[in-house]
Design an enzyme around this catalytic site. Sequence first.
Site, PDB file in Angstrom:
ATOM      1  N   LYS A 137       0.813  -1.216   0.000  1.00  0.00           N
ATOM      2  CA  LYS A 137       0.000   0.000   0.000  1.00  0.00           C
ATOM      3  C   LYS A 137       0.855   1.280   0.000  1.00  0.00           C
ATOM      4  O   LYS A 137       2.060   1.225   0.297  1.00  0.00           O
ATOM      5  CB  LYS A 137      -0.923  -0.024   1.224  1.00  0.00           C
ATOM      6  CG  LYS A 137      -1.956  -1.150   1.181  1.00  0.00           C
ATOM      7  CD  LYS A 137      -2.936  -1.028   2.330  1.00  0.00           C
ATOM      8  CE  LYS A 137      -3.980  -2.121   2.280  1.00  0.00           C
ATOM      9  NZ  LYS A 137      -5.010  -1.948   3.320  1.00  0.00           N
TER      10      LYS A 137
ATOM     11  N   TYR B 224     -12.462  -1.651  -3.715  1.00  0.00           N
ATOM     12  CA  TYR B 224     -12.980  -1.815  -2.348  1.00  0.00           C
ATOM     13  C   TYR B 224     -14.507  -1.692  -2.277  1.00  0.00           C
ATOM     14  O   TYR B 224     -15.052  -1.379  -1.214  1.00  0.00           O
ATOM     15  CB  TYR B 224     -12.323  -0.801  -1.408  1.00  0.00           C
ATOM     16  CG  TYR B 224     -10.929  -1.201  -0.947  1.00  0.00           C
ATOM     17  CD1 TYR B 224     -10.740  -2.353  -0.175  1.00  0.00           C
ATOM     18  CD2 TYR B 224      -9.815  -0.439  -1.252  1.00  0.00           C
ATOM     19  CE1 TYR B 224      -9.476  -2.727   0.270  1.00  0.00           C
ATOM     20  CE2 TYR B 224      -8.541  -0.803  -0.807  1.00  0.00           C
ATOM     21  CZ  TYR B 224      -8.388  -1.948  -0.049  1.00  0.00           C
ATOM     22  OH  TYR B 224      -7.135  -2.307   0.390  1.00  0.00           O
TER      23      TYR B 224
ATOM     24  N   ASN C 100      -2.142   0.181   6.734  1.00  0.00           N
ATOM     25  CA  ASN C 100      -1.613  -1.050   7.315  1.00  0.00           C
ATOM     26  C   ASN C 100      -0.677  -1.824   6.375  1.00  0.00           C
ATOM     27  O   ASN C 100      -0.595  -3.041   6.429  1.00  0.00           O
ATOM     28  CB  ASN C 100      -2.772  -1.926   7.824  1.00  0.00           C
ATOM     29  CG  ASN C 100      -3.740  -2.320   6.722  1.00  0.00           C
ATOM     30  OD1 ASN C 100      -3.588  -1.889   5.583  1.00  0.00           O
ATOM     31  ND2 ASN C 100      -4.710  -3.150   7.045  1.00  0.00           N
TER      32      ASN C 100
ATOM     33  N   HIS D 196      -2.199  -5.412   1.624  1.00  0.00           N
ATOM     34  CA  HIS D 196      -3.530  -6.020   1.464  1.00  0.00           C
ATOM     35  C   HIS D 196      -3.343  -7.458   1.010  1.00  0.00           C
ATOM     36  O   HIS D 196      -2.364  -7.785   0.351  1.00  0.00           O
ATOM     37  CB  HIS D 196      -4.333  -5.264   0.393  1.00  0.00           C
ATOM     38  CG  HIS D 196      -5.548  -6.018  -0.068  1.00  0.00           C
ATOM     39  ND1 HIS D 196      -6.723  -6.039   0.640  1.00  0.00           N
ATOM     40  CD2 HIS D 196      -5.752  -6.818  -1.149  1.00  0.00           C
ATOM     41  CE1 HIS D 196      -7.604  -6.806   0.006  1.00  0.00           C
ATOM     42  NE2 HIS D 196      -7.034  -7.289  -1.085  1.00  0.00           N
TER      43      HIS D 196
ATOM     44  N   GLU E 268      -9.777 -10.540  -7.579  1.00  0.00           N
ATOM     45  CA  GLU E 268      -8.823  -9.445  -7.413  1.00  0.00           C
ATOM     46  C   GLU E 268      -7.648  -9.581  -8.386  1.00  0.00           C
ATOM     47  O   GLU E 268      -7.154  -8.582  -8.909  1.00  0.00           O
ATOM     48  CB  GLU E 268      -8.343  -9.385  -5.954  1.00  0.00           C
ATOM     49  CG  GLU E 268      -9.477  -8.956  -5.009  1.00  0.00           C
ATOM     50  CD  GLU E 268      -9.090  -8.841  -3.545  1.00  0.00           C
ATOM     51  OE1 GLU E 268      -9.878  -8.256  -2.787  1.00  0.00           O
ATOM     52  OE2 GLU E 268      -8.003  -9.342  -3.143  1.00  0.00           O
TER      53      GLU E 268
HETATM   54  P1  CMP Z   1      -7.440  -4.482   3.653  1.00  0.00           P
HETATM   55  O1  CMP Z   1      -6.975  -5.825   4.025  1.00  0.00           O
HETATM   56  O2  CMP Z   1      -6.904  -3.858   2.421  1.00  0.00           O
HETATM   57  O3  CMP Z   1      -9.050  -4.510   3.559  1.00  0.00           O
HETATM   58  C1  CMP Z   1      -9.850  -3.391   3.770  1.00  0.00           C
HETATM   59  C2  CMP Z   1      -9.091  -2.220   4.318  1.00  0.00           C
HETATM   60  O4  CMP Z   1      -9.866  -1.260   4.978  1.00  0.00           O
HETATM   61  C3  CMP Z   1      -8.130  -2.707   5.400  1.00  0.00           C
HETATM   62  O5  CMP Z   1      -7.108  -3.472   4.863  1.00  0.00           O
HETATM   63  C4  CMP Z   1      -7.738  -1.382   6.027  1.00  0.00           C
HETATM   64  O6  CMP Z   1      -6.802  -0.671   5.229  1.00  0.00           O
HETATM   65  C5  CMP Z   1      -9.063  -0.661   5.983  1.00  0.00           C
HETATM   66  N1  CMP Z   1      -9.790  -0.801   7.241  1.00  0.00           N
HETATM   67  C6  CMP Z   1     -10.342  -1.891   7.769  1.00  0.00           C
HETATM   68  N2  CMP Z   1     -10.956  -1.654   8.929  1.00  0.00           N
HETATM   69  C7  CMP Z   1     -10.820  -0.343   9.136  1.00  0.00           C
HETATM   70  C8  CMP Z   1     -11.230   0.528  10.170  1.00  0.00           C
HETATM   71  N3  CMP Z   1     -11.940   0.092  11.207  1.00  0.00           N
HETATM   72  N4  CMP Z   1     -10.885   1.825  10.065  1.00  0.00           N
HETATM   73  C9  CMP Z   1     -10.189   2.258   9.004  1.00  0.00           C
HETATM   74  N5  CMP Z   1      -9.764   1.472   7.980  1.00  0.00           N
HETATM   75  C10 CMP Z   1     -10.059   0.191   8.055  1.00  0.00           C
END
Ligand code: CMP
Length: 132
Positions: free
Chosen positions: A9, A49, A112, A115, A126
């Site tokens: 990311k 998303y 984070n 993904h 995906e």
């Molecule tokens: P990802 O695994 O890419 O799937 C969905 C994404 O949404 C997740 O990683 C985070 O980047 C984001 N995400 C999930 N939960 C939250 C949350 N509670 N608040 C903000 N972002 C979130």
Amino acid sequence: METTFGVIKPDAVAAGKIGEIIKIIEKNGFKIVGLRMERLSLEKAQKFYEVHKARPFYNDLTKYMSSGPIVALALEKEGAVKAWRQVMGATNPAEAEEGTIRKLYGENIERNAVHGSDALETAKAELAFFFP
Ligand code: CMP
């Protein structure tokens, strides 16, 4: 043999962690069968998303995912979907296990670092979305 989909990311790319993350991926026995750096448009991030459209974090998430380049990955290994999720760690870096990518490089629950597809069917969709 299974193939899953992964993304490095924008936060991790901006922090100069592409190489370290790829090293972890290879050390864990994945074969990288697809790799492309890309700057997502807001529209493409929204489409990717779409399942999270109703979530309160959707707008922030899609804005963040289109804020800088990402690296899209196709990762092959036996049981790749589950294995990649283990190597990534929990969604929230604060709750992720020691040594996982999100523990090492994730900033917070949104930014984070990586993904990964949550199931084989999702991985197929995906992968098709990023590697048509
Ligand atoms: P990802 O695994 O890419 O799937 C969905 C994404 O949404 C997740 O990683 C985070 O980047 C984001 N995400 C999930 N939960 C939250 C949350 N509670 N608040 C903000 N972002 C979130």
